[in-house]
Design an enzyme around this catalytic site. Structure first.
Site, PDB file in Angstrom:
ATOM      1  N   HIS A 181       0.802  -1.231   0.000  1.00  7.79           N
ATOM      2  CA  HIS A 181       0.000   0.000   0.000  1.00  7.79           C
ATOM      3  C   HIS A 181       0.840   1.289   0.000  1.00  7.79           C
ATOM      4  O   HIS A 181       0.345   2.347   0.375  1.00  7.79           O
ATOM      5  CB  HIS A 181      -0.964   0.005   1.205  1.00  7.79           C
ATOM      6  CG  HIS A 181      -0.259   0.096   2.545  1.00  7.79           C
ATOM      7  ND1 HIS A 181      -0.739  -0.525   3.665  1.00  7.79           N
ATOM      8  CD2 HIS A 181       0.869   0.729   2.939  1.00  7.79           C
ATOM      9  CE1 HIS A 181       0.068  -0.277   4.679  1.00  7.79           C
ATOM     10  NE2 HIS A 181       1.049   0.493   4.264  1.00  7.79           N
ATOM     11  N   HIS A 222      -2.526   4.577   9.665  1.00  5.61           N
ATOM     12  CA  HIS A 222      -1.204   5.125  10.005  1.00  5.61           C
ATOM     13  C   HIS A 222      -1.383   6.405  10.804  1.00  5.61           C
ATOM     14  O   HIS A 222      -1.044   7.496  10.341  1.00  5.61           O
ATOM     15  CB  HIS A 222      -0.395   5.396   8.743  1.00  5.61           C
ATOM     16  CG  HIS A 222      -0.153   4.187   7.875  1.00  5.61           C
ATOM     17  ND1 HIS A 222      -1.117   3.611   7.100  1.00  5.61           N
ATOM     18  CD2 HIS A 222       0.976   3.447   7.678  1.00  5.61           C
ATOM     19  CE1 HIS A 222      -0.603   2.578   6.448  1.00  5.61           C
ATOM     20  NE2 HIS A 222       0.663   2.456   6.783  1.00  5.61           N
ATOM     21  N   HIS A 268       9.925  -3.874   4.420  1.00  5.61           N
ATOM     22  CA  HIS A 268      10.347  -2.476   4.490  1.00  5.61           C
ATOM     23  C   HIS A 268      10.558  -2.062   5.935  1.00  5.61           C
ATOM     24  O   HIS A 268       9.905  -2.567   6.838  1.00  5.61           O
ATOM     25  CB  HIS A 268       9.410  -1.506   3.767  1.00  5.61           C
ATOM     26  CG  HIS A 268       7.976  -1.387   4.227  1.00  5.61           C
ATOM     27  ND1 HIS A 268       7.110  -2.449   4.353  1.00  5.61           N
ATOM     28  CD2 HIS A 268       7.245  -0.288   4.551  1.00  5.61           C
ATOM     29  CE1 HIS A 268       5.915  -2.014   4.719  1.00  5.61           C
ATOM     30  NE2 HIS A 268       5.957  -0.703   4.870  1.00  5.61           N
ATOM     31  N   GLU A 326       3.424  -5.574   8.774  1.00  3.55           N
ATOM     32  CA  GLU A 326       2.126  -5.362   8.100  1.00  3.55           C
ATOM     33  C   GLU A 326       1.632  -6.641   7.425  1.00  3.55           C
ATOM     34  O   GLU A 326       0.443  -6.820   7.203  1.00  3.55           O
ATOM     35  CB  GLU A 326       2.245  -4.239   7.048  1.00  3.55           C
ATOM     36  CG  GLU A 326       2.410  -2.853   7.661  1.00  3.55           C
ATOM     37  CD  GLU A 326       2.585  -1.743   6.610  1.00  3.55           C
ATOM     38  OE1 GLU A 326       2.457  -0.577   6.990  1.00  3.55           O
ATOM     39  OE2 GLU A 326       2.859  -2.026   5.422  1.00  3.55           O
TER      40      GLU A 326
HETATM   41  C1  DHB Z   1       6.224   3.720   3.019  1.00  2.00           C
HETATM   42  C2  DHB Z   1       5.595   2.490   3.166  1.00  2.00           C
HETATM   43  C3  DHB Z   1       4.510   2.348   4.015  1.00  2.00           C
HETATM   44  O1  DHB Z   1       3.879   1.162   4.249  1.00  2.00           O
HETATM   45  C4  DHB Z   1       4.026   3.444   4.711  1.00  2.00           C
HETATM   46  O2  DHB Z   1       2.930   3.283   5.454  1.00  2.00           O
HETATM   47  C5  DHB Z   1       4.658   4.686   4.584  1.00  2.00           C
HETATM   48  C6  DHB Z   1       5.760   4.819   3.728  1.00  2.00           C
HETATM   49  C7  DHB Z   1       7.371   3.886   2.081  1.00  2.00           C
HETATM   50  O3  DHB Z   1       7.864   2.885   1.524  1.00  2.00           O
HETATM   51  O4  DHB Z   1       7.803   5.002   1.867  1.00  2.00           O
HETATM   52 FE    FE Z   2       2.269   1.245   5.781  1.00  2.00          FE
END
Ligand code: DHB
Ligand code: FE
Length: 285
Positions: free
Chosen positions: A12, A59, A193, A240
């Site tokens: 997302h 978020h 991530h 996540e």
């Molecule tokens: C990013 C990824 C995310 O899941 C998020 O909530 C905010 C930023 C990113 O990769 O920049």
């Molecule tokens: Fe996220």
């Protein structure tokens, strides 16, 4: 009877929403990412659900450290669009399905899952980016959405095992709804991530692809992955991915039915700071 026809899994990343909204989707950086969703948009056109039960994480948009529901189900008739970072996206508001949402809440709570019932909230990129990836830029979203928010931001977070069990209960709830509805369940977020700290920028292609293999063929094994493995291997925001187990737990094979048909699998790095993963699985009719 309502029926779960398919499940969809997708990252997302908020920058994907900004790329859409600013018309950058054919830029060299973004084109390979959006190409991976061309099939998905066609598939959505041919497999239109009445309702999408959309598992996502907020978020710090609707919730904050003031209130941290582990699982929250949206029972409202509509949801406004909001976000941090780039601000609210210029996308249609989300129409809910209060009757089905209330039925699922009743059924799942009576099966001992503690849900927070949310009659008013706004939704952020966690929900709107998957909608854009799967539907493009329509005037109105072509189905109703039941937002289902999972806390994967503030510890303690729910285990993959509990998410998987909850998915099974959601399936039973949908199938006991008195109404002829086609329902898809989407699990969103991930893949690897980490947005902060010494390991910021971490991507783990090998682990991500092993997770996809497991989720497809042996979801019970995927559900047994402890939360610390997600964090260690896929980064702090890799957690996540437990949300994907809610969608997978709602598929027919988990309840003794036929194996799902894998319609699409896609993996791409980079998108902002995130590895993007995407699957479409259908329950055989
Ligand atoms: C990013 C990824 C995310 O899941 C998020 O909530 C905010 C930023 C990113 O990769 O920049
Ligand atoms: Fe996220």
């Amino acid at each position: 009877m309502a029926r779960i026809t398919a499940s969809v899994y997708t990252s997302h990343v908020p920058a994907i929403g900004a790329a859409f909204d600013l018309g950058k989707d054919q830029d060299a950086y973004w084109q390979p990412l959006f190409a991976g969703y061309e099939y998905s948009k066609r598939w959505m056109g041919e497999n239109r659900p009445d309702v999408v039960f959309l598992v996502y994480n907020d978020h710090a948009t609707a919730f904050s450290l003031d209130m941290i529901p582990t699982f929250a189900i949206g029972t409202a008739a509509s949801y406004g669009i909001a976000d941090e970072g780039w601000g609210p996206r210029p996308v249609p508001q989300v129409e809910g399905h209060p009757e089905l949402a209330a039925h699922i809440a009743h059924s799942v709570i009576q099966e001992d899952f503690d849900l927070t019932i949310v009659n008013r909230m706004e939704v952020d990129h966690g929900l709107s980016v998957p909608l854009s990836l799967m539907c493009g830029q329509p005037q109105a979203w072509p189905f109703k959405v039941i937002p289902f928010a999972v806390n994967v931001v503030q510890y303690p977070v729910p285990s993959g095992r509990r998410c998987f069990e909850l998915g099974k209960a959601i399936r039973r709830a949908v199938e006991s709804f008195d109404g002829n509805l086609k329902v898809q369940i989407w699990g969103t977020g991930g893949m690897s991530h980490q947005l902060q700290g010494a390991r910021a920028g971490l991507i783990n292609r090998e682990w991500d692809n092993a997770f996809l293999d497991k989720l497809i063929a042996d979801p019970a094994a995927a559900a047994a992955i402890p939360h610390i493995d997600y964090v260690r291997e896929a980064g702090s925001e890799g957690i996540e991915l437990v949300m994907w187990l809610i969608a997978r737990g709602a598929m027919a094979d988990v309840a003794g039915g036929p194996a799902p048909i894998l319609q699409h699998r896609f993996y791409h790095v980079p998108a902002s700071n995130t590895a993007v993963g995407h699957l479409i699985m259908e329950n055989p009719a």
